[in-house]
Scaffold this active site. Sequence first.
Site, PDB file in Angstrom:
ATOM      1  N   HIS A  52       0.846  -1.190   0.000  1.00 58.27           N
ATOM      2  CA  HIS A  52       0.000   0.000   0.000  1.00 58.27           C
ATOM      3  C   HIS A  52       0.881   1.240   0.000  1.00 58.27           C
ATOM      4  O   HIS A  52       2.107   1.148   0.083  1.00 58.27           O
ATOM      5  CB  HIS A  52      -0.983   0.002   1.163  1.00 58.27           C
ATOM      6  CG  HIS A  52      -0.379   0.046   2.535  1.00 58.27           C
ATOM      7  ND1 HIS A  52       0.389  -0.977   3.058  1.00 58.27           N
ATOM      8  CD2 HIS A  52      -0.431   0.996   3.514  1.00 58.27           C
ATOM      9  CE1 HIS A  52       0.759  -0.665   4.278  1.00 58.27           C
ATOM     10  NE2 HIS A  52       0.292   0.542   4.581  1.00 58.27           N
ATOM     11  N   HIS A  54       1.431   3.936   1.956  1.00 59.66           N
ATOM     12  CA  HIS A  54       1.954   4.691   3.093  1.00 59.66           C
ATOM     13  C   HIS A  54       3.484   4.761   3.065  1.00 59.66           C
ATOM     14  O   HIS A  54       4.165   3.784   2.725  1.00 59.66           O
ATOM     15  CB  HIS A  54       1.465   4.090   4.399  1.00 59.66           C
ATOM     16  CG  HIS A  54       0.019   4.350   4.663  1.00 59.66           C
ATOM     17  ND1 HIS A  54      -0.732   3.635   5.561  1.00 59.66           N
ATOM     18  CD2 HIS A  54      -0.835   5.278   4.122  1.00 59.66           C
ATOM     19  CE1 HIS A  54      -1.971   4.096   5.581  1.00 59.66           C
ATOM     20  NE2 HIS A  54      -2.060   5.094   4.717  1.00 59.66           N
ATOM     21  N   ASP A  56       5.835   4.709   5.217  1.00 58.37           N
ATOM     22  CA  ASP A  56       6.674   3.774   5.971  1.00 58.37           C
ATOM     23  C   ASP A  56       6.737   2.402   5.321  1.00 58.37           C
ATOM     24  O   ASP A  56       7.410   1.497   5.820  1.00 58.37           O
ATOM     25  CB  ASP A  56       6.202   3.671   7.424  1.00 58.37           C
ATOM     26  CG  ASP A  56       4.797   3.110   7.572  1.00 58.37           C
ATOM     27  OD1 ASP A  56       3.937   3.410   6.719  1.00 58.37           O
ATOM     28  OD2 ASP A  56       4.543   2.376   8.541  1.00 58.37           O
ATOM     29  N   HIS A  57       6.067   2.252   4.175  1.00 58.98           N
ATOM     30  CA  HIS A  57       6.132   0.997   3.417  1.00 58.98           C
ATOM     31  C   HIS A  57       6.784   1.176   2.043  1.00 58.98           C
ATOM     32  O   HIS A  57       7.209   0.189   1.442  1.00 58.98           O
ATOM     33  CB  HIS A  57       4.735   0.401   3.256  1.00 58.98           C
ATOM     34  CG  HIS A  57       4.172  -0.121   4.536  1.00 58.98           C
ATOM     35  ND1 HIS A  57       4.069  -1.468   4.824  1.00 58.98           N
ATOM     36  CD2 HIS A  57       3.705   0.525   5.635  1.00 58.98           C
ATOM     37  CE1 HIS A  57       3.561  -1.618   6.036  1.00 58.98           C
ATOM     38  NE2 HIS A  57       3.332  -0.423   6.546  1.00 58.98           N
ATOM     39  N   HIS A 109      -7.712  -0.939   5.419  1.00 59.98           N
ATOM     40  CA  HIS A 109      -6.705  -0.006   5.949  1.00 59.98           C
ATOM     41  C   HIS A 109      -6.542   1.149   4.969  1.00 59.98           C
ATOM     42  O   HIS A 109      -6.543   2.319   5.355  1.00 59.98           O
ATOM     43  CB  HIS A 109      -5.390  -0.755   6.147  1.00 59.98           C
ATOM     44  CG  HIS A 109      -4.268   0.070   6.689  1.00 59.98           C
ATOM     45  ND1 HIS A 109      -4.287   0.634   7.943  1.00 59.98           N
ATOM     46  CD2 HIS A 109      -3.078   0.430   6.134  1.00 59.98           C
ATOM     47  CE1 HIS A 109      -3.164   1.299   8.140  1.00 59.98           C
ATOM     48  NE2 HIS A 109      -2.413   1.200   7.061  1.00 59.98           N
ATOM     49  N   ASP A 126      -0.406  -3.909   6.299  1.00 55.74           N
ATOM     50  CA  ASP A 126      -1.119  -3.438   7.484  1.00 55.74           C
ATOM     51  C   ASP A 126      -2.579  -3.879   7.484  1.00 55.74           C
ATOM     52  O   ASP A 126      -3.410  -3.282   8.175  1.00 55.74           O
ATOM     53  CB  ASP A 126      -1.046  -1.912   7.573  1.00 55.74           C
ATOM     54  CG  ASP A 126       0.348  -1.408   7.904  1.00 55.74           C
ATOM     55  OD1 ASP A 126       1.253  -2.235   8.138  1.00 55.74           O
ATOM     56  OD2 ASP A 126       0.543  -0.180   7.922  1.00 55.74           O
ATOM     57  N   HIS A 164       4.240  -4.682  10.948  1.00 56.20           N
ATOM     58  CA  HIS A 164       4.628  -4.009  12.188  1.00 56.20           C
ATOM     59  C   HIS A 164       4.723  -4.990  13.344  1.00 56.20           C
ATOM     60  O   HIS A 164       4.045  -6.018  13.367  1.00 56.20           O
ATOM     61  CB  HIS A 164       3.613  -2.925  12.561  1.00 56.20           C
ATOM     62  CG  HIS A 164       3.605  -1.751  11.643  1.00 56.20           C
ATOM     63  ND1 HIS A 164       4.399  -0.636  11.837  1.00 56.20           N
ATOM     64  CD2 HIS A 164       2.892  -1.513  10.515  1.00 56.20           C
ATOM     65  CE1 HIS A 164       4.168   0.237  10.875  1.00 56.20           C
ATOM     66  NE2 HIS A 164       3.259  -0.273  10.055  1.00 56.20           N
TER      67      HIS A 164
END
Length: 254
Positions: A52, A54, A56-57, A109, A126, A164
């Site tokens: 996805h 985001h 942090d990915h 998400h 996530d 995570h």
Amino acid sequence: MRLTALPAFDDNYIWALQDSDGRAVIVDPGQAGPVLEAAANGMEPAAILLTHHHGDHIGGVPELLARWPSLPVFAPDDPRIPLDCNRVRDGDPVSLAGWSFEVLSVPGHTTSHIAYVGHGRLFCGDALFSLGCGRMFEGTAPQMLASLRRLASLPADTLVCCGHEYTLANAAFARQVDPTNAALQRRQLEVLDMRRQLLATVPVPLASELATNPFLRTREAAVVSAVEARLGRRAADEVEVFAELRRWKDGFVA
């Protein structure tokens, strides 16, 4: 194949599925540094899979492409991933030399969230966590519940590789919901011991999650009862059970 969880940021995992020659598929590299360090120790990135949009990915991808310009990148069809990559959708195969994955659409998400399943592993970003699930930043409760049901239908020995390290906090919430669940009690003790040793609590077999994760157990009497006690009435249906469970978790402090 060797599976490695590369820690990133405070609690992210970048996954590397490595063959016997040292070549590896990299999943959700939010930072380049952990991948570059692994490469310095002999791992050779062969492809990148993104679940996805985001940061942090996906944040480490540009630096990795600067190092390996021909590295193929697979990602959901979402313009918020501003990369030159192979856009994949539900049911698409991702075939590489030595690897084969199926793309699963798992909105909730985010609306375009996908997962990759192959070689006995589920890379779910996530969408699903050990003992929990992702917040619904964009999707709806019916979407998220349907996505989790889809993941729950995979073979029970599938290893859940999430994005995570949230398991300890998730365990505290799960015990509030389902305090008499013996499998959950054992999992919480296992997780406490692993985190004391600074070990990753994932991957985890899907079978374990089916026995312990309240978000995969929204039809179970104990979970329904806990949610209805919180509502003060009978839940209308499973979607309401899930939606209230997610609201409960959103405000929960371990």
